[in-house]
Design a protein around this motif. Structure first.
Motif, PDB file in Angstrom:
ATOM      1  N   HIS B  20      10.315  -3.965   1.478  1.00 26.35           N
ATOM      2  CA  HIS B  20       8.933  -3.873   1.006  1.00 26.35           C
ATOM      3  C   HIS B  20       8.869  -4.420  -0.415  1.00 26.35           C
ATOM      4  N   VAL B  21       7.835  -5.189  -0.712  1.00 27.52           N
ATOM      5  CA  VAL B  21       7.694  -5.770  -2.045  1.00 27.52           C
ATOM      6  C   VAL B  21       6.962  -4.798  -2.965  1.00 27.52           C
ATOM      7  N   TYR B  22       7.657  -4.356  -4.004  1.00 30.71           N
ATOM      8  CA  TYR B  22       7.079  -3.469  -5.012  1.00 30.71           C
ATOM      9  C   TYR B  22       6.848  -4.255  -6.299  1.00 30.71           C
ATOM     10  N   SER B  23       5.724  -3.993  -6.969  1.00 25.90           N
ATOM     11  CA  SER B  23       5.591  -4.494  -8.337  1.00 25.90           C
ATOM     12  C   SER B  23       6.457  -3.594  -9.222  1.00 25.90           C
ATOM     13  N   LEU B  24       6.795  -4.077 -10.406  1.00 26.25           N
ATOM     14  CA  LEU B  24       7.651  -3.274 -11.297  1.00 26.25           C
ATOM     15  C   LEU B  24       7.001  -1.929 -11.619  1.00 26.25           C
ATOM     16  N   SER B  25       5.672  -1.917 -11.759  1.00 31.49           N
ATOM     17  CA  SER B  25       5.036  -0.647 -12.134  1.00 31.49           C
ATOM     18  C   SER B  25       4.991   0.318 -10.940  1.00 31.49           C
ATOM     19  N   GLU B  26       4.821  -0.205  -9.728  1.00 30.39           N
ATOM     20  CA  GLU B  26       4.920   0.664  -8.540  1.00 30.39           C
ATOM     21  C   GLU B  26       6.309   1.279  -8.456  1.00 30.39           C
ATOM     22  N   LEU B  27       7.296   0.432  -8.767  1.00 33.63           N
ATOM     23  CA  LEU B  27       8.675   0.885  -8.650  1.00 33.63           C
ATOM     24  C   LEU B  27       8.981   1.993  -9.661  1.00 33.63           C
ATOM     25  N   ALA B  28       8.406   1.870 -10.837  1.00 33.01           N
ATOM     26  CA  ALA B  28       8.667   2.859 -11.883  1.00 33.01           C
ATOM     27  C   ALA B  28       7.921   4.159 -11.609  1.00 33.01           C
ATOM     28  N   GLY B  29       6.783   4.081 -10.901  1.00 31.39           N
ATOM     29  CA  GLY B  29       6.024   5.290 -10.586  1.00 31.39           C
ATOM     30  C   GLY B  29       5.535   5.954 -11.856  1.00 31.39           C
ATOM     31  N   ALA B  63       1.605 -14.012  -8.152  1.00 35.43           N
ATOM     32  CA  ALA B  63       0.659 -12.906  -8.324  1.00 35.43           C
ATOM     33  C   ALA B  63       0.971 -11.762  -7.360  1.00 35.43           C
ATOM     34  N   SER B  64       1.360 -12.093  -6.125  1.00 38.09           N
ATOM     35  CA  SER B  64       1.661 -11.047  -5.149  1.00 38.09           C
ATOM     36  C   SER B  64       3.159 -10.740  -5.162  1.00 38.09           C
TER      37      SER B  64
END
Lengths: 267, 267
Positions: B20-29, B63-64
């Motif tokens: 699954h592709v996470y943005s860095l901020s999603e990953l950091a939570g 962007a995505s």
């Protein structure tokens, strides 16, 4: 850095195989560390999981003891997830003849399956099933996801007796929804003695299938310790089995095409 | 401590949902950290995975874009695992009439399913499937495990047209092993346009099922980008489809009850 690597290695083993019992040395793998250090690491991982409500790490005493990761899910995430699914399933385009709902697409999404498996496992681990049983076909993906989080084998009850199953025990029953006599088969060698089965299925109307599975398993002296379904219908309110976990409830499927699905709120 | 927690939180998200592709901020939570710190953390996680050959973390630009965990498996572990399975499957008690092998128990073990899914995903990610397709019933658990590691939906081709599938497209074909005309159905709304399908199944003899799935999917303009099976038979050597991945090969199932299963060694 050293400690971070060791924590990651241990966490990966635990997350890769939830509910599996590891000894401390299995958990450490090739990382060399004192037993007291490893115990501290386990305590750190436990605190991390409990803080995020994503489960815990249990310590099992004795010769065959060790530690295992037991999955959990924060209530807020659980509810948000079920509300999103309920909303998707309530769309009128999902209405099928006979009061059924089209949900094969949703039950094919890996993150949905993973979350449902996690929720069922988190709720049912306490009854200590040692096998997950489902009836083909639509409940199989849910059962796979649940069995993964409980680290127990999956047994599929078949609708036809296939050569690849070997000798099988079969049973007739009256299907509640289709109002006809159906047959189910389970491979004779699939189930261990003294099995404690968790029955998992996608949909429950009257509960005829769940009841039939229970009767079939009783022939193997298998105790059914729990039943879990993804969606149940509001009607009939009195199901053929009384004790089960349902995640969503269909309140009504009207002839005008409206469906109302909502999460089942537990006490 | 702070960094260890953040690495664990990021690792858990990545491992919980491979590919699954996470943005860095999603990953950091909820963890607050500078972007450069998060990038360093990702580099650390990547190094950890690559050192143990358990995969990598890819960075996707644009962007995505974002990062995703792509699963891998060390060759030594892969081979040891397949050799253990081959040895179990070679037991004479598994011999069934018609040259079949009893393997339902093995295909119900969560760690086996997880490892097979991992191996197929590691090998087939490069052809970029966006859906996993299987034919009911025995291949479903493998397909679930594979879809999980590729983060793509699963579609089950049915042998009967059920009301719960909605409108379906059906096709007849001659089953290679049973030498009779069979039918398969796939729900009209199950498959997206421009789908790239990975077909996953448990067993391949002549390849008639795999060929029929390909023909059925072609009716939906679905491109089959790969086929993966758990076990193939040595005979017939020339299958109806030419390009597929098999993990194990049955060298012979003799009338005297002996079976010889071995890993397929890739170049």
């Amino acid at each position: 850095m050293r400690r971070s690597s060791r924590l990651l290695a241990m966490a990966k083993r635990l997350f890769d195989r939830p509910h599996h019992v590891y000894s401390l040395s299995e958990l450490a793998g090739s990382e060399v560390a004192a037993k007291s250090t490893l115990s501290e690491d386990v305590a750190f991982l436990r605190a991390f999981l409990e803080e995020t409500q994503e489960g815990t790490i249990e310590s099992l005493p004795g010769a065959s003891g060790g530690v295992r990761f037991t999955v959990g899910m924060p209530d807020s995430i659980r509810l948000r997830f079920l509300e999103r699914l309920a909303s998707e399933l309530s769309h009128p385009s999902r209405m099928l003849p006979g009061g059924f709902i089209y949900m094969s697409d949703i039950l094919g999404q890996p993150d949905v399956l993973d979350n449902i498996g996690r929720m069922i496992a988190a709720e049912m681990a306490k009854v200590q099933p040692n096998v997950v049983v489902t009836v083909e076909t639509k409940g199989i993906p849910l059962a796979v996801a649940t069995a993964r989080y409980l680290d127990v084998p999956l047994v599929i009850v078949r609708r036809e007796h296939k050569v690849t199953e070997g000798a099988a025990l079969s049973m007739h029953y009256v299907s509640g929804s289709e109002r006809r006599i159906s047959t189910m088969y389970v491979s004779k060698r699939a189930l261990p003695e003294r099995a404690r089965a968790l029955v998992v299925d996608d949909f429950m109307k009257a509960g005829a299938t769940a009841q039939a599975v229970r009767a079939l398993l009783a022939e193997f002296s298998v105790e059914v310790v729990g039943t879990a379904v993804f969606v149940k219908t509001e009607e009939p309110q009195k199901k053929l089995i009384s004790d089960y976990l349902a995640l969503l409830e269909v309140k009504a499927t009207q002839l005008d095409g409206s469906i109302f699905v909502q999460p089942v709120y537990h006490a």
